[in-house]
Design a protein around this motif. Structure first.
Motif, mmCIF file in Angstrom:
data_model
loop_
_atom_site.group_PDB
_atom_site.id
_atom_site.type_symbol
_atom_site.label_atom_id
_atom_site.label_comp_id
_atom_site.label_asym_id
_atom_site.label_seq_id
_atom_site.Cartn_x
_atom_site.Cartn_y
_atom_site.Cartn_z
ATOM 1 N N UNK A 1 5.707 -75.112 13.562
ATOM 2 C CA UNK A 1 6.095 -76.442 13.081
ATOM 3 C C UNK A 1 5.975 -76.432 11.565
ATOM 4 N N UNK A 2 7.067 -76.757 10.871
ATOM 5 C CA UNK A 2 7.074 -76.724 9.410
ATOM 6 C C UNK A 2 7.429 -78.112 8.882
ATOM 7 N N UNK A 3 6.646 -78.566 7.913
ATOM 8 C CA UNK A 3 6.762 -79.928 7.386
ATOM 9 C C UNK A 3 6.674 -79.863 5.873
ATOM 10 N N UNK A 4 7.498 -80.624 5.197
ATOM 11 C CA UNK A 4 7.420 -80.767 3.743
ATOM 12 C C UNK A 4 7.037 -82.203 3.431
ATOM 13 N N UNK B 1 1.102 -74.752 12.681
ATOM 14 C CA UNK B 1 1.680 -75.776 11.808
ATOM 15 C C UNK B 1 1.455 -75.398 10.353
ATOM 16 N N UNK B 2 2.525 -75.474 9.573
ATOM 17 C CA UNK B 2 2.454 -75.235 8.130
ATOM 18 C C UNK B 2 3.021 -76.451 7.413
ATOM 19 N N UNK B 3 2.257 -76.989 6.477
ATOM 20 C CA UNK B 3 2.712 -78.133 5.683
ATOM 21 C C UNK B 3 2.770 -77.706 4.219
ATOM 22 N N UNK C 1 -3.832 -77.451 10.266
ATOM 23 C CA UNK C 1 -2.573 -76.969 9.708
ATOM 24 C C UNK C 1 -2.846 -76.131 8.466
ATOM 25 N N UNK C 2 -1.959 -75.199 8.200
ATOM 26 C CA UNK C 2 -1.992 -74.455 6.948
ATOM 27 C C UNK C 2 -1.336 -75.309 5.872
ATOM 28 N N UNK C 3 -2.023 -75.519 4.772
ATOM 29 C CA UNK C 3 -1.512 -76.368 3.697
ATOM 30 C C UNK C 3 -1.146 -75.500 2.506
ATOM 31 N N UNK C 4 0.085 -75.665 2.034
ATOM 32 C CA UNK C 4 0.569 -74.941 0.863
ATOM 33 C C UNK C 4 0.916 -75.973 -0.199
ATOM 34 N N UNK D 1 9.738 -72.219 1.993
ATOM 35 C CA UNK D 1 8.383 -71.766 1.661
ATOM 36 C C UNK D 1 7.466 -71.900 2.871
ATOM 37 N N UNK D 2 7.599 -73.003 3.606
ATOM 38 C CA UNK D 2 6.774 -73.190 4.801
ATOM 39 C C UNK D 2 7.028 -72.094 5.825
ATOM 40 N N UNK D 3 8.298 -71.741 6.012
ATOM 41 C CA UNK D 3 8.622 -70.676 6.970
ATOM 42 C C UNK D 3 8.039 -69.347 6.516
#
Length: 299
Positions: free
Chosen positions: A7-10, A36-38, A57-60, A73-75
């Motif tokens: 799951x990728x979220x911006x 999940x990556x945000x 979630x992984x936060x970038x 970037x999330x992917x």
């Protein structure tokens, strides 16, 4: 067992909504293993601190270089998975939405699956679209004539599964092979039209976008805010999309019709249309992030 879906979220100033989205993901995934990556595009409203506190979630943290760039970037920060769940921060998924979408995505030739989406008050959100054309520049959905209407408003179209030209990208399940084949989202759009471009390019390569009413979600809307500038981006990017897909002549026609549409909207009281009109005719007034200020007809 490794994750099957990423799951990728911006996010961008999404503190008001993103908690509810993340809280609902376990029920939405059911038995499907996921990660999940945000990516946060430089929020100033406390979104980053909120995300860091969650732990699920992984936060970038990133600069704001656009929605498509954030998604890509999330992917890149996600593990290799069979599918990618693209989510706006202001959506909420129904229970078991993901396994129901996965059952459609696993069919040969399907690259993107979009669910039935509703507004906050429960009304159907008309997310299905036809291919953009010059004839559809006016957005005359009220005519219900396919030749003139890009948006599909007829509720009957949302009752059964169907292949569509493209669908609004607030909730998308994307085959990873398809995503990689497209090279991700085209980052030059910055905001708006990137999902249109992606779905149409995928279709060109044989990947279908399929709508399914068996999975659902809610789109609150406005999760990252709206402004005169974002409306201008939306209109400019539509012209750019036509130019890239249909050529310069079609783009000039689309551009001229867009001027007329925005003039009409402005006269009807839509205040965002006036700065958009000025930016359409004066390239220097366009948002610099688009890189479209060197000519009247944006590239």
């Amino acid at each position: 067992m490794g994750a099957e879906v990423a799951a990728v979220i911006v996010t961008y100033n999404s503190a008001e909504h993103v908690d509810a989205l993340l809280d609902g993901l376990p029920d939405a995934f059911g038995d499907v293993p996921y990660t999940t990556v945000v990516v946060d595009n430089g929020s100033t409203d406390g979104t980053q601190a909120l995300l860091r506190r969650r732990g699920d979630c992984t936060v970038v943290e990133s600069v704001n270089d656009g929605y498509g760039a954030g998604m890509n970037r999330a992917v890149r920060h996600a593990p290799e998975t069979a599918a990618i769940l693209v989510l706006n921060p202001d959506v909420e998924l129904d229970a078991d939405a993901v396994p129901r979408m996965l059952s459609v995505l696993r069919r040969p030739g399907v690259g993107i699956v979009a669910p039935r989406t509703r507004e906050v008050d429960g009304r159907l959100s008309p997310t299905l679209r036809r291919t953009p054309t010059v004839a559809r520049a006016g957005g005359l959905s009220f005519t219900r004539l396919p030749l003139l209407a890009e948006r599909i408003d007829d509720p009957r179209a949302y009752t059964t599964e169907r292949t569509v030209d493209w669908a609004v990208g607030a909730i998308w399940l994307v085959d990873r092979e398809c995503f990689d084949a497209m090279g991700g989202f085209d980052e030059s759009y910055f905001l708006y039209s990137e999902e249109t471009d992606f779905a149409l390019r995928a279709r060109d390569r044989g990947w279908a976008t399929v709508y399914t009413p068996t999975a659902g979600g809610m789109h609150i809307g406005g999760g990252s805010g709206t402004s005169h500038e974002t409306h201008t981006m939306q209109m400019l990017n539509r012209v750019r999309l036509i130019r890239r897909r249909r050529g310069t002549r079609a783009a000039w026609l689309y551009y001229a019709l867009t001027l007329l549409v925005e003039l009409r909207r402005g006269l009807l009281g839509h205040r965002a249309s006036w700065p958009t009109l000025r930016a359409l005719v004066r390239p220097a007034l366009r948002p610099a992030v688009l890189g479209a200020s060197d000519a009247v007809l944006p590239r």
